[in-house]
Motif scaffolding. Structure first.
Motif, PDB file in Angstrom:
ATOM      1  N   GLY A  32       1.272   6.114  -3.894  1.00 43.77           N
ATOM      2  CA  GLY A  32       2.553   6.486  -3.888  1.00 43.77           C
ATOM      3  C   GLY A  32       3.749   5.287  -3.803  1.00 43.77           C
ATOM      4  N   ASP A  33       3.365   4.264  -3.354  1.00 43.04           N
ATOM      5  CA  ASP A  33       4.099   2.919  -3.015  1.00 43.04           C
ATOM      6  C   ASP A  33       4.841   2.659  -4.513  1.00 43.04           C
ATOM      7  OD1 ASP A  33       5.187   0.401  -2.592  1.00 43.04           O
ATOM      8  OD2 ASP A  33       3.673   0.021  -1.257  1.00 43.04           O
ATOM      9  N   ARG A  34       6.126   3.050  -4.343  1.00 47.18           N
ATOM     10  CA  ARG A  34       7.012   2.736  -5.548  1.00 47.18           C
ATOM     11  C   ARG A  34       7.340   1.244  -5.717  1.00 47.18           C
ATOM     12  NH1 ARG A  34       8.953   7.531  -3.465  1.00 47.18           N
ATOM     13  NH2 ARG A  34      10.049   6.638  -1.903  1.00 47.18           N
ATOM     14  N   VAL A  35       7.402   0.446  -4.819  1.00 47.72           N
ATOM     15  CA  VAL A  35       7.393  -1.053  -4.870  1.00 47.72           C
ATOM     16  C   VAL A  35       6.273  -1.430  -5.530  1.00 47.72           C
ATOM     17  CG1 VAL A  35       7.695  -3.315  -3.925  1.00 47.72           C
ATOM     18  CG2 VAL A  35       9.151  -1.166  -3.081  1.00 47.72           C
ATOM     19  N   ALA A  36       5.051  -1.020  -5.071  1.00 45.68           N
ATOM     20  CA  ALA A  36       3.912  -1.779  -5.600  1.00 45.68           C
ATOM     21  C   ALA A  36       3.803  -1.189  -7.311  1.00 45.68           C
ATOM     22  CB  ALA A  36       2.652  -1.124  -4.875  1.00 45.68           C
ATOM     23  N   ALA A  37       4.268   0.144  -7.527  1.00 47.94           N
ATOM     24  CA  ALA A  37       4.138   0.538  -8.996  1.00 47.94           C
ATOM     25  C   ALA A  37       5.060  -0.398  -9.792  1.00 47.94           C
ATOM     26  CB  ALA A  37       4.396   2.236  -9.059  1.00 47.94           C
TER      27      ALA A  37
ATOM     28  N   LEU B 138       3.457 -16.244  -9.152  1.00 50.22           N
ATOM     29  CA  LEU B 138       3.725 -15.120  -8.376  1.00 50.22           C
ATOM     30  C   LEU B 138       2.619 -13.910  -8.534  1.00 50.22           C
ATOM     31  CD1 LEU B 138       7.533 -14.783  -8.197  1.00 50.22           C
ATOM     32  CD2 LEU B 138       6.214 -15.363  -6.429  1.00 50.22           C
ATOM     33  N   THR B 139       2.379 -13.444  -9.650  1.00 50.59           N
ATOM     34  CA  THR B 139       1.398 -12.514 -10.161  1.00 50.59           C
ATOM     35  C   THR B 139       0.254 -13.092  -9.570  1.00 50.59           C
ATOM     36  OG1 THR B 139       2.616 -11.952 -11.848  1.00 50.59           O
ATOM     37  CG2 THR B 139       0.430 -11.310 -12.058  1.00 50.59           C
ATOM     38  N   LEU B 140      -0.207 -13.960  -9.753  1.00 55.42           N
ATOM     39  CA  LEU B 140      -1.801 -14.630  -9.240  1.00 55.42           C
ATOM     40  C   LEU B 140      -1.651 -14.532  -7.636  1.00 55.42           C
ATOM     41  CD1 LEU B 140      -2.462 -17.183 -11.845  1.00 55.42           C
ATOM     42  CD2 LEU B 140      -3.676 -15.100 -11.748  1.00 55.42           C
ATOM     43  N   GLY B 141      -0.786 -14.812  -7.176  1.00 62.95           N
ATOM     44  CA  GLY B 141      -0.731 -15.056  -5.627  1.00 62.95           C
ATOM     45  C   GLY B 141      -0.677 -13.479  -5.160  1.00 62.95           C
ATOM     46  N   VAL B 142      -0.035 -12.689  -5.214  1.00 56.78           N
ATOM     47  CA  VAL B 142       0.143 -11.318  -5.107  1.00 56.78           C
ATOM     48  C   VAL B 142      -1.139 -10.555  -5.282  1.00 56.78           C
ATOM     49  CG1 VAL B 142       1.225  -9.013  -5.068  1.00 56.78           C
ATOM     50  CG2 VAL B 142       2.471 -11.057  -5.068  1.00 56.78           C
ATOM     51  N   ALA B 143      -1.906 -10.889  -6.597  1.00 57.37           N
ATOM     52  CA  ALA B 143      -3.034 -10.322  -7.069  1.00 57.37           C
ATOM     53  C   ALA B 143      -3.891 -10.507  -6.277  1.00 57.37           C
ATOM     54  CB  ALA B 143      -3.417 -10.609  -8.361  1.00 57.37           C
ATOM     55  N   LEU B 144      -4.151 -12.097  -5.848  1.00 56.20           N
ATOM     56  CA  LEU B 144      -5.119 -12.491  -4.735  1.00 56.20           C
ATOM     57  C   LEU B 144      -5.095 -11.700  -3.472  1.00 56.20           C
ATOM     58  CD1 LEU B 144      -7.352 -14.551  -4.600  1.00 56.20           C
ATOM     59  CD2 LEU B 144      -5.915 -16.335  -3.725  1.00 56.20           C
TER      60      LEU B 144
ATOM     61  N   ALA C  70      -2.073  -3.536  -5.224  1.00 56.08           N
ATOM     62  CA  ALA C  70      -2.571  -3.571  -3.886  1.00 56.08           C
ATOM     63  C   ALA C  70      -2.032  -4.612  -2.969  1.00 56.08           C
ATOM     64  CB  ALA C  70      -4.189  -3.991  -3.893  1.00 56.08           C
ATOM     65  N   GLY C  71      -1.694  -5.747  -3.470  1.00 61.23           N
ATOM     66  CA  GLY C  71      -0.999  -6.885  -2.887  1.00 61.23           C
ATOM     67  C   GLY C  71       0.307  -6.482  -2.269  1.00 61.23           C
ATOM     68  N   LEU C  72       1.111  -5.861  -3.155  1.00 60.44           N
ATOM     69  CA  LEU C  72       2.398  -5.506  -2.661  1.00 60.44           C
ATOM     70  C   LEU C  72       2.485  -4.335  -1.905  1.00 60.44           C
ATOM     71  CD1 LEU C  72       4.359  -5.506  -6.223  1.00 60.44           C
ATOM     72  CD2 LEU C  72       4.441  -7.211  -4.226  1.00 60.44           C
ATOM     73  N   HIS C  73       1.455  -3.427  -1.872  1.00 60.75           N
ATOM     74  CA  HIS C  73       1.156  -2.398  -0.720  1.00 60.75           C
ATOM     75  C   HIS C  73       1.043  -2.916   0.515  1.00 60.75           C
ATOM     76  CE1 HIS C  73       0.759   1.704   0.491  1.00 60.75           C
ATOM     77  NE2 HIS C  73      -0.493   1.571   0.719  1.00 60.75           N
ATOM     78  N   ARG C  74       0.224  -4.218   0.610  1.00 62.01           N
ATOM     79  CA  ARG C  74      -0.173  -4.684   1.988  1.00 62.01           C
ATOM     80  C   ARG C  74       1.066  -5.487   2.553  1.00 62.01           C
ATOM     81  NH1 ARG C  74      -2.446  -8.846   4.462  1.00 62.01           N
ATOM     82  NH2 ARG C  74      -4.101  -8.620   5.663  1.00 62.01           N
TER      83      ARG C  74
ATOM     84  N   PRO D 205       4.830  -6.420   3.791  1.00 61.94           N
ATOM     85  CA  PRO D 205       6.079  -5.606   4.379  1.00 61.94           C
ATOM     86  C   PRO D 205       7.178  -5.560   3.508  1.00 61.94           C
ATOM     87  CG  PRO D 205       5.537  -7.503   5.766  1.00 61.94           C
ATOM     88  CD  PRO D 205       4.888  -7.659   4.582  1.00 61.94           C
ATOM     89  N   LEU D 206       8.005  -4.376   3.460  1.00 62.19           N
ATOM     90  CA  LEU D 206       8.872  -3.809   2.307  1.00 62.19           C
ATOM     91  C   LEU D 206       9.541  -4.996   2.004  1.00 62.19           C
ATOM     92  CD1 LEU D 206       9.751  -1.822   0.482  1.00 62.19           C
ATOM     93  CD2 LEU D 206      11.205  -0.813   2.132  1.00 62.19           C
ATOM     94  N   ALA D 207      10.375  -5.514   3.061  1.00 63.17           N
ATOM     95  CA  ALA D 207      11.464  -6.582   2.750  1.00 63.17           C
ATOM     96  C   ALA D 207      10.725  -7.902   2.098  1.00 63.17           C
ATOM     97  CB  ALA D 207      11.821  -7.176   4.474  1.00 63.17           C
ATOM     98  N   ILE D 208       9.522  -8.268   2.262  1.00 64.08           N
ATOM     99  CA  ILE D 208       8.903  -9.277   1.336  1.00 64.08           C
ATOM    100  C   ILE D 208       8.351  -8.570  -0.085  1.00 64.08           C
ATOM    101  CG2 ILE D 208       7.058 -10.790   1.163  1.00 64.08           C
ATOM    102  CD1 ILE D 208       7.050 -10.873   4.201  1.00 64.08           C
ATOM    103  N   ALA D 209       7.921  -7.714  -0.083  1.00 62.57           N
ATOM    104  CA  ALA D 209       7.538  -7.051  -1.365  1.00 62.57           C
ATOM    105  C   ALA D 209       8.648  -6.667  -2.584  1.00 62.57           C
ATOM    106  CB  ALA D 209       6.621  -5.773  -1.124  1.00 62.57           C
ATOM    107  N   ALA D 210       9.609  -6.016  -1.884  1.00 62.08           N
ATOM    108  CA  ALA D 210      10.840  -5.477  -2.753  1.00 62.08           C
ATOM    109  C   ALA D 210      11.262  -6.358  -3.725  1.00 62.08           C
ATOM    110  CB  ALA D 210      11.933  -4.735  -1.866  1.00 62.08           C
TER     111      ALA D 210
END
Length: 552
Positions: free
Chosen positions: A117-122, A288-294, A373-377, A379-384
């Motif tokens: 349910g993490d909307r930023v991750a979605a 960025l995509t590869l970094g977050v996915a890793l 999964a990476g964005l969910h891990r 902090p919101l301030a970094i992920a958003a």
């Protein structure tokens, strides 16, 4: 409400990717890409569907013979049929836009479920799936059959769910059948994803699930593939299959590892240098995509459940040979073969796949889950802000040109000003540029034409005395017959049969000369020959001059 807002952000990202989208003053796609073939094909199939039939024969192109023809994007054509009230090119542009939107929203739904349910991750998963450099390059190239990425996303999600639970595996099979209808290559790639998901604990149970998925997929897809095969390989086929230029599984075209990582206008194969700027093969995944996915793959339990499948499939998606900087890596002087090379052994049905770089289509949904999964891990301030930065990287740093090019619609005023009587011979024949223009114009004026999908000019026409003289009047007919980066096989100018033109007997009513496609010398020669054979022009508008052919 917040979930709807998050989905809206993904939709905005997808609309940015397709810009100018439905507002384009023309058709989205490069004029010398595959736009014209698929634009015309979508119109042709939709015409048939509106009459209650699926067309497999054309009398509107490839004149005077016509022939059997299979449109390579049946899913896009079916969608265009629903959009036909909008007219062309709006129906075409809307179809492309909806395809990108559907992929993005499917990625959003996957990410929302995967990240609890993490909307930023979605949103990050939706941007990965819908706003990829791969999708942007398909818009540029007019490769609509590969743009339906919603089906690979739906298939990967349904497959992983089925492998986890052993239930509802038929959803994966039906989604894979839709992938196959979208693009036959996609069906093969989907099976490879399933094979990559089998190894590990519980492998026998997963293998049984994959076997059931494959069996139902084969049952559902076989009729469609059989019709396409008969159309492409049967007697009287209007379109002949050919290998990609320079194709050799040991060298080209491998999925160069650099193409996943290098920003800027760098392509492999280097189609612009080969004389084909209309087709760009882009596999850039984004740093960025590869970094977050890793981060998701290594730092989260859910990510670790997907990572083995993604890793195995990525190894296959690198193609049959290791390549870096457009050069095969070598060991002892021989190309370094990768696992996919085993599928190119003699007799393998996979050997028909000349474009393994399209395998990135099924890597994207796996990356989307890892990104979620990476964005969910984080902090919101970094992920958003990361999904927006990922979009910016795609649009401004990736090799895919943005915004998408727009091809103006050719004028048909001159053709419409004369009575529709017989087929139309557009001149000059030009396999790279002119014939594509003539196909798009045929959608507007509706008369049968000599040009056709990947066809220069039929042998029957080239043996006509007038047409043979007109071909000799061109400064370089061999260059005219070259289809982008594919040289014409065989002689272009043939000996004429007889002395008087038989265009009327072959069903042609008019010759349309497109002055802007001729040099000054060719203009003078062409019009002199046509005036001598057919008389004065009967109409002229927007640089198109019409000569009437006497019907016999």
């Amino acid at each position: 409400m917040r979930t709807l807002l998050a989905a809206t952000l993904v939709a905005i990202a997808c609309l940015a990717v397709t810009w100018p989208g439905v507002l384009a003053d023309g058709a989205l796609g490069h004029p010398t890409g595959d736009l014209a073939d698929h634009y015309w094909g979508a119109w042709w199939v939709s015409e048939g569907l509106l009459q209650g039939r699926w067309p497999t024969e054309t009398a509107l192109t490839h004149q005077p013979e016509g022939g059997a023809l299979w449109h390579i994007d049946p899913v896009g054509a079916a969608l265009v049929t629903l959009l036909r009230p909008l007219g062309f090119p709006l129906a075409w542009n809307a179809m492309l836009t909806l395809q990108v939107l559907a992929a993005g929203l499917m990625g959003f739904a996957m990410g929302l479920a995967f990240a609890e349910g993490d909307r930023v991750a979605a949103v990050g998963a939706g941007v990965t799936m819908g706003a990829s450099a791969y999708a942007v390059s398909l818009l540029h190239s007019g490769l609509s059959e590969y743009l339906g990425l919603v089906w690979p996303a739906l298939y990967v999600w349904a497959l992983l769910r089925a492998l986890d639970t052993g239930e509802r595996w038929w959803w994966a099979a039906l989604a894979l059948a839709m992938c196959t209808a979208q693009a036959f290559y996609y069906g093969a790639f989907g099976l490879l994803v399933a094979a990559c998901a089998v190894p590990g604990a519980g492998g026998l149970r997963r293998a049984w699930t994959v076997a059931k998925v494959a069996a139902l997929w084969a049952l559902v897809s076989a009729p469609l593939m059989a019709v396409a095969w008969r159309t492409l390989h049967g007697e009287g086929s209007a379109f002949a299959l050919s290998e990609a230029p320079g194709w050799d599984y040991r060298s080209l075209p491998a999925t160069d590892l650099m193409s996943w990582l290098r920003p800027g206008a760098w392509y492999h194969p280097d189609t612009p240098a080969m004389g084909n700027p209309g087709i760009l093969h882009v596999n850039y995944l984004g740093w960025l995509t590869l970094g977050v996915a890793l981060l998701g793959a290594l730092g989260t339990p859910r990510g670790r459940s997907v990572a083995p499948t993604a890793g195995l499939y990525a190894a296959l998606a690198l193609g049959p040979v290791a390549s870096w900087g457009r050069a095969p890596l070598r060991v002892g002087g021989a190309p370094l073969l990768l696992p996919l090379a085993a599928l190119y052994l003699p007799g393998s049905p996979f050997a028909v796949v000349h474009h393994p770089y399209r395998m990135v289509a099924f890597l994207l949904p796996l990356l989307a889950l890892l990104v979620a999964a990476g964005l969910h891990r984080l902090p919101l301030a970094i992920a958003a802000p990361l999904p927006a930065l990922m979009l910016i990287e795609t649009l401004f740093a990736s090799p895919a040109p943005w915004p998408a090019p727009v091809t103006p619609l050719p004028s048909v005023a001159a053709v419409r000003s004369v009575e529709a009587d017989g087929a139309l011979l557009d001149w000059p024949p030009d396999a790279t540029a002119g014939n594509r223009r003539y196909l798009m114009a045929q959608v507007a004026h509706g008369r049968p034409i000599a040009a056709g999908v990947n066809t220069f000019l039929s042998e029957t026409l080239r043996r006509d005395p007038l047409v043979a003289s007109l071909l000799r009047a061109l400064e370089d007919p061999v260059a005219r017959a070259r289809n982008r980066d594919v040289p014409y096989a065989g002689p272009v100018v043939l000996p004429a049969e007889g002395r008087a033109t038989r265009l009327g007997a072959l069903g042609f009513g008019h010759v349309a000369v497109h002055d802007d496609l001729l040099s000054p010398l060719e203009l003078e020669r062409t019009h002199r020959l046509l005036r001598r054979a057919l008389g004065a022009p009967v109409a002229q508008a927007d640089g198109v001059v019409i000569y009437a052919v006497e019907q016999r």
